[in-house]
Write a protein that holds these residues in place. Structure first.
Motif, PDB file in Angstrom:
ATOM      1  N   PHE A 253      23.597  -6.606  -6.743  1.00 18.98           N
ATOM      2  CA  PHE A 253      24.336  -5.713  -5.851  1.00 18.98           C
ATOM      3  C   PHE A 253      24.975  -4.569  -6.640  1.00 18.98           C
ATOM      4  CE2 PHE A 253      28.352  -5.108  -3.185  1.00 18.98           C
ATOM      5  CZ  PHE A 253      27.718  -4.304  -2.249  1.00 18.98           C
ATOM      6  N   GLU A 254      25.637  -4.899  -7.752  1.00 15.28           N
ATOM      7  CA  GLU A 254      26.313  -3.874  -8.551  1.00 15.28           C
ATOM      8  C   GLU A 254      25.326  -2.868  -9.133  1.00 15.28           C
ATOM      9  OE1 GLU A 254      28.802  -5.355 -11.644  1.00 15.28           O
ATOM     10  OE2 GLU A 254      29.910  -6.724 -10.348  1.00 15.28           O
TER      11      GLU A 254
ATOM     12  N   GLY B 165      22.241  -2.003  -5.879  1.00 14.56           N
ATOM     13  CA  GLY B 165      22.587  -1.870  -4.477  1.00 14.56           C
ATOM     14  C   GLY B 165      21.862  -2.797  -3.532  1.00 14.56           C
TER      15      GLY B 165
ATOM     16  N   LEU C 169      21.535  -6.236  -1.724  1.00 13.70           N
ATOM     17  CA  LEU C 169      22.466  -7.303  -1.369  1.00 13.70           C
ATOM     18  C   LEU C 169      21.694  -8.527  -0.881  1.00 13.70           C
ATOM     19  CD1 LEU C 169      25.405  -8.192  -0.981  1.00 13.70           C
ATOM     20  CD2 LEU C 169      25.300  -7.207   1.327  1.00 13.70           C
TER      21      LEU C 169
ATOM     22  N   GLN D 153      28.190   0.758   0.457  1.00  9.75           N
ATOM     23  CA  GLN D 153      28.401   1.428  -0.828  1.00  9.75           C
ATOM     24  C   GLN D 153      29.872   1.405  -1.239  1.00  9.75           C
ATOM     25  OE1 GLN D 153      26.021   2.314  -2.964  1.00  9.75           O
ATOM     26  NE2 GLN D 153      24.643   1.431  -1.444  1.00  9.75           N
TER      27      GLN D 153
ATOM     28  N   ARG E 123      30.411  -1.940  -2.706  1.00 11.91           N
ATOM     29  CA  ARG E 123      29.761  -1.982  -4.017  1.00 11.91           C
ATOM     30  C   ARG E 123      30.636  -1.311  -5.077  1.00 11.91           C
ATOM     31  NH1 ARG E 123      24.067   1.157  -5.263  1.00 11.91           N
ATOM     32  NH2 ARG E 123      23.812   0.571  -7.464  1.00 11.91           N
TER      33      ARG E 123
END
Length: 266
Positions: free
Chosen positions: A97-98, A101, A103, A114, A117
């Motif tokens: 995710f980091e 992006g 998930l 976002q 994030r």
């Protein structure tokens, strides 16, 4: 008297895969997401790698925010204790995710993704807190175990890394919006290996070996099927010099360039 080896830090990395809808002639549809790390980073600077990173203190999964195989199942597959297995899965989802992006949680994709994030990256909110705030659960069922690599014993910075495979969920796109990489792209595995052979891409031994393993599988479904059949044993390469070359030697005596060495052994 030689010093004791550095204790490896637990880490997780994820092979994000997809099938290109219109692959070029001569290429299989399979693609994998790769990031070229910032050159000055203390570990693997300038290397092209899969998304991932070290387990941190926030990687404590909540059983109420978890769907799919439980930590005990992952512990058996990776040969680690249950608490560490849960942390590895949590770290794999968080880092994915980091860093790009994507998930691996559900159901659905929340609004303001976002913003969440950015908060996780800035450590203003933990990933577990994001799951709770959005009503999502971590989708362990979207991950598949692939391998476990341990940095060579004489390395000053060591990791014990669980390698996972995941298909990018429908409707999501991987991106390059991370400060840890200068480039992030989808690659056909054989194309990335060709660039490596031509000294146009730097790959660490685990990355190169993994690309070799998936290059002939053709499509993402075949990769996921292969993951289900794998027996995972820790792989700790040894590094030795052969003339002017540094090579990482795997337990099966396969040789690949050591990290930081450009070009393949003849």
């Amino acid at each position: 008297m030689p010093s004791a080896p550095v204790v490896p830090r637990p880490a997780a990395t994820v092979l994000l895969v997809r099938d290109h809808p219109r692959p070029r002639r001569g290429r299989s549809p399979l693609q994998v997401f790769l990031q070229r790390r910032v050159a000055g980073m203390p570990f693997a600077g300038g290397m092209t790698v899969f998304p991932g990173g070290g387990v941190d203190a926030s990687d404590r999964p909540d059983p109420d925010r978890w769907a799919g195989p439980e930590p005990r199942w992952w512990a058996e597959r990776f040969g680690v204790d249950t608490d560490l297995a849960g942390a590895l899965v949590h770290a794999a989802v968080r880092e994915t995710f980091e860093e790009c992006g994507v998930l691996l949680a559900g159901p659905g994709t929340p609004a303001g993704l976002q913003r969440y994030r950015a908060e996780v990256v800035a450590r203003r909110r933990t990933f577990a807190e994001v799951l709770a705030a959005t009503g999502l659960v971590l989708r362990a069922d979207l991950l598949h175990p692939w391998a476990r690599w341990i940095t060579p014993r004489d390395s000053p910075r060591r990791y014990d890394t669980a390698f996972f495979v995941a298909l990018v969920p429908d409707g999501q796109e991987a991106d390059a919006h991370t400060t840890e990489a200068v480039e992030a792209l989808w690659w056909h595995p054989d194309e990335a290996l060709e660039r490596w052979e031509e000294d146009e891409m730097q790959l660490m031994a685990p990355t190169a070996r993994t690309l070799q393993e998936i290059a002939g599988l053709g499509g993402s479904a075949a990769v996921l099927a292969a993951a289900a059949e794998r027996t995972i044993r820790p792989i700790t390469p040894t590094v030795r010099r052969e003339g002017s070359r540094l090579v990482a030697v795997l337990p099966d005596e396969t040789e690949v360039p050591a990290a930081g060495f450009r070009g393949r052994p003849a």
